[in-house]
Design a protein around this motif. Structure first.
Motif, PDB file in Angstrom:
ATOM      1  N   ASP A   9      38.158  47.353  47.231  1.00 19.32           N
ATOM      2  CA  ASP A   9      36.851  46.741  47.453  1.00 19.32           C
ATOM      3  C   ASP A   9      35.742  47.378  46.627  1.00 19.32           C
ATOM      4  O   ASP A   9      34.650  46.831  46.513  1.00 19.32           O
ATOM      5  CB  ASP A   9      36.481  46.778  48.942  1.00 19.32           C
ATOM      6  CG  ASP A   9      36.394  48.185  49.502  1.00 19.32           C
ATOM      7  OD1 ASP A   9      37.119  49.056  49.003  1.00 19.32           O
ATOM      8  OD2 ASP A   9      35.604  48.402  50.427  1.00 19.32           O
ATOM      9  N   LYS A  11      34.193  47.885  43.221  1.00 21.81           N
ATOM     10  CA  LYS A  11      34.302  47.268  41.900  1.00 21.81           C
ATOM     11  C   LYS A  11      34.424  48.306  40.798  1.00 21.81           C
ATOM     12  O   LYS A  11      35.231  48.140  39.859  1.00 21.81           O
ATOM     13  CB  LYS A  11      33.079  46.382  41.645  1.00 21.81           C
ATOM     14  CG  LYS A  11      33.164  45.617  40.337  1.00 21.81           C
ATOM     15  CD  LYS A  11      31.977  44.675  40.163  1.00 21.81           C
ATOM     16  CE  LYS A  11      32.076  43.900  38.854  1.00 21.81           C
ATOM     17  NZ  LYS A  11      30.927  42.973  38.668  1.00 21.81           N
ATOM     18  N   ALA A  14      37.899  49.772  40.889  1.00 14.71           N
ATOM     19  CA  ALA A  14      38.860  48.748  40.477  1.00 14.71           C
ATOM     20  C   ALA A  14      38.863  48.577  38.963  1.00 14.71           C
ATOM     21  O   ALA A  14      39.917  48.479  38.333  1.00 14.71           O
ATOM     22  CB  ALA A  14      38.547  47.425  41.164  1.00 14.71           C
ATOM     23  N   TRP A  31      42.912  41.574  40.127  1.00 18.37           N
ATOM     24  CA  TRP A  31      42.143  42.314  41.117  1.00 18.37           C
ATOM     25  C   TRP A  31      41.694  41.411  42.261  1.00 18.37           C
ATOM     26  O   TRP A  31      41.212  40.294  42.053  1.00 18.37           O
ATOM     27  CB  TRP A  31      40.924  42.953  40.444  1.00 18.37           C
ATOM     28  CG  TRP A  31      39.947  43.574  41.397  1.00 18.37           C
ATOM     29  CD1 TRP A  31      40.207  44.385  42.444  1.00 18.37           C
ATOM     30  CD2 TRP A  31      38.526  43.421  41.367  1.00 18.37           C
ATOM     31  NE1 TRP A  31      39.047  44.768  43.071  1.00 18.37           N
ATOM     32  CE2 TRP A  31      37.996  44.190  42.429  1.00 18.37           C
ATOM     33  CE3 TRP A  31      37.638  42.719  40.532  1.00 18.37           C
ATOM     34  CZ2 TRP A  31      36.634  44.259  42.690  1.00 18.37           C
ATOM     35  CZ3 TRP A  31      36.285  42.813  40.796  1.00 18.37           C
ATOM     36  CH2 TRP A  31      35.787  43.569  41.867  1.00 18.37           C
ATOM     37  N   ASP A  33      39.355  41.942  45.998  1.00 24.82           N
ATOM     38  CA  ASP A  33      38.536  42.914  46.731  1.00 24.82           C
ATOM     39  C   ASP A  33      38.696  42.801  48.244  1.00 24.82           C
ATOM     40  O   ASP A  33      37.946  43.415  48.996  1.00 24.82           O
ATOM     41  CB  ASP A  33      37.065  42.775  46.355  1.00 24.82           C
ATOM     42  CG  ASP A  33      36.518  41.388  46.668  1.00 24.82           C
ATOM     43  OD1 ASP A  33      37.271  40.553  47.224  1.00 24.82           O
ATOM     44  OD2 ASP A  33      35.333  41.140  46.348  1.00 24.82           O
TER      45      ASP A  33
END
Length: 415
Positions: A9, A11, A14, A31, A33
């Motif tokens: 979750d 960003k 990620a 990806w 989230d």
């Protein structure tokens, strides 16, 4: 190209993971989230995921629900979490994950990328499990399958020997001790007659309390011993350690057999494998042709343009030769500006045509260095007649190479 499922979750984290993975591995990272987006990605019929990297605390799945969902879809998964507790760790390992990695240490990004690389590489590694207990065999097989190994299972030592005979490229054996027909210790001793430690790793497993058994196994040829019961985490650490040690040894061997400048095989490799091929030829299994190449007036190239340019000429010729010959042929840098080819099952007429054509193409293909084109030629001596030893073939080719030089260079001499 592998697809990797990343559920995170944050960003920024990620993107860091995605960039690290895609820059290092042949993969595309998808990806999500949260759990809802994860379900949408997994439902996409055009995507098949090799590995999942999962956070366990998401806005729409705060209790690790995403782990259960992804595992239920048969996607091997790594949990990448920001918290640690013994209970959570036990819970996750009980769900048969690949590994559990904490976010708190920045170095763990590198560990995570290496772990994904490890799992992807495992698909090409064969592992044999030998255990007379069906339950133990199934447990070991399942654990290894999660890490993507190709797994074979045997109910006793004799069946393990039979499977090893059918699959000589098996790289790891896990064996129990107490088995019918051939027990684990005897199995290890027999295997070591034909499979050295640097080619096949053996991990012995036993629940016995006998304090001398681990030493017996190690002295008998095992690489490692793991006492039952063991934790899943310890099991994976031991297996990975043994596989990676084999890979490190293989890399060292490979570098020992390569010429540092041209990346062709070197003389050591040529003589090691060449003698085996000559022995096979003496038994009538194959035919051999040996050719010695020498770059004409190479000293003049070095003196005129410098040794750096001479090195580029050597590299260019090596690349040219590597492309022109088969994987079954040995192409080596024999020394200095000399190269040697040992080709299998090549008729005399075909050898004459091939090497003369090769000579012409080399002469017609200049080495381009900046705005300069450097042309060069080679002389070739070809021994196309069977000899009693590799050394005799080399000697014959060397005599013929000398004749080609004496007769004006840029030509072949064949006998």
């Amino acid at each position: 190209m592998d697809n990797i499922l990343l559920v995170e979750d944050s960003k920024s984290l990620a993107l860091l993971l995605k960039n690290s993975l895609e820059a290092t591995l042949p993969c595309t990272v998808h990806w999500a989230d949260g759990l809802a987006k994860t379900k949408a990605l997994v439902a996409n019929p055009e995507l098949t995921f090799s590995v999942g990297i999962l956070d366990i605390n998401l806005p729409d799945a705060p209790r690790g629900e995403v782990v259960d969902f992804v595992l239920s879809r048969g996607i091997p998964s790594i949990v990448f979490a920001g918290e640690f507790s013994t209970d959570l760790q036990k819970s996750l390992w009980s769900r048969t994950i690949i590994d559990y990695v904490l976010k708190e240490d920045p170095n763990n990004i590198g560990y995570l990328v290496g772990l994904v690389r490890r799992v992807m590489a495992n698909r090409n590694i064969k592992v044999l499990v030998a255990d007379d207990s069906k339950a133990s065999r199934l447990e070991l097989t399942n654990l290894l399958t999660i890490h993507q190994y190709q797994v074979f299972a045997a109910a006793d030592g004799q069946e393990a020997l039979d499977l090893l005979g059918e699959h000589p490229d098996i790289r790891l054996l896990l064996t129990d001790h107490y088995m019918p027909r051939v027990n684990g210790l005897e199995l290890v001793k027999r295997i070591r007659h034909s499979h050295p430690k640097d080619e096949l790793a053996i991990v012995a497993l036993s629940a016995t309390d006998a304090s001398t058994l681990p030493a017996q196994f190690i002295k008998g040829g095992a690489n490692d011993f793991l006492k039952k019961p063991y934790t899943t985490e310890e099991f994976y650490c031991r297996i990975t350690q043994n596989i990676e040690l084999l890979e490190q040894i293989a890399r060292i061997k490979e570098h020992a057999h390569l010429d540092f400048l041209t990346n062709l095989h070197n003389r050591r490799y040529f003589f090691d494998l060449g003698r085996k091929l000559v022995a096979s030829a003496r038994r009538g299994h194959i035919e051999l042709t040996l050719a010695l190449f020498d770059i004409d007036h190479f000293k003049r190239i070095n003196d005129t343009f410098g040794h750096d340019t001479g090195d580029l000429v050597l590299k260019n010729l090596a690349h040219f030769l590597r492309k022109r010959f088969r994987e079954t042929d040995i192409v080596c840098r024999y020394g200095g500006e000399e190269f040697c080819i040992l080709a299998t099952n090549m008729s005399r007429d075909h050898a004459a045509t091939l090497f003369d054509d090769l000579r012409r193409r080399i002469a017609a293909t200049p080495v381009v260095i900046g705005e300069r084109e450097i042309t060069f030629t080679v002389s070739i001596g070809v021994c196309a007649a069977p000899k009693g030893s590799l050394e005799e073939m080399i000697q014959q080719a060397d005599v013929l190479l000398y004749q080609a030089k004496q007769n004006g260079r840029n030509r072949i001499a064949l006998r």
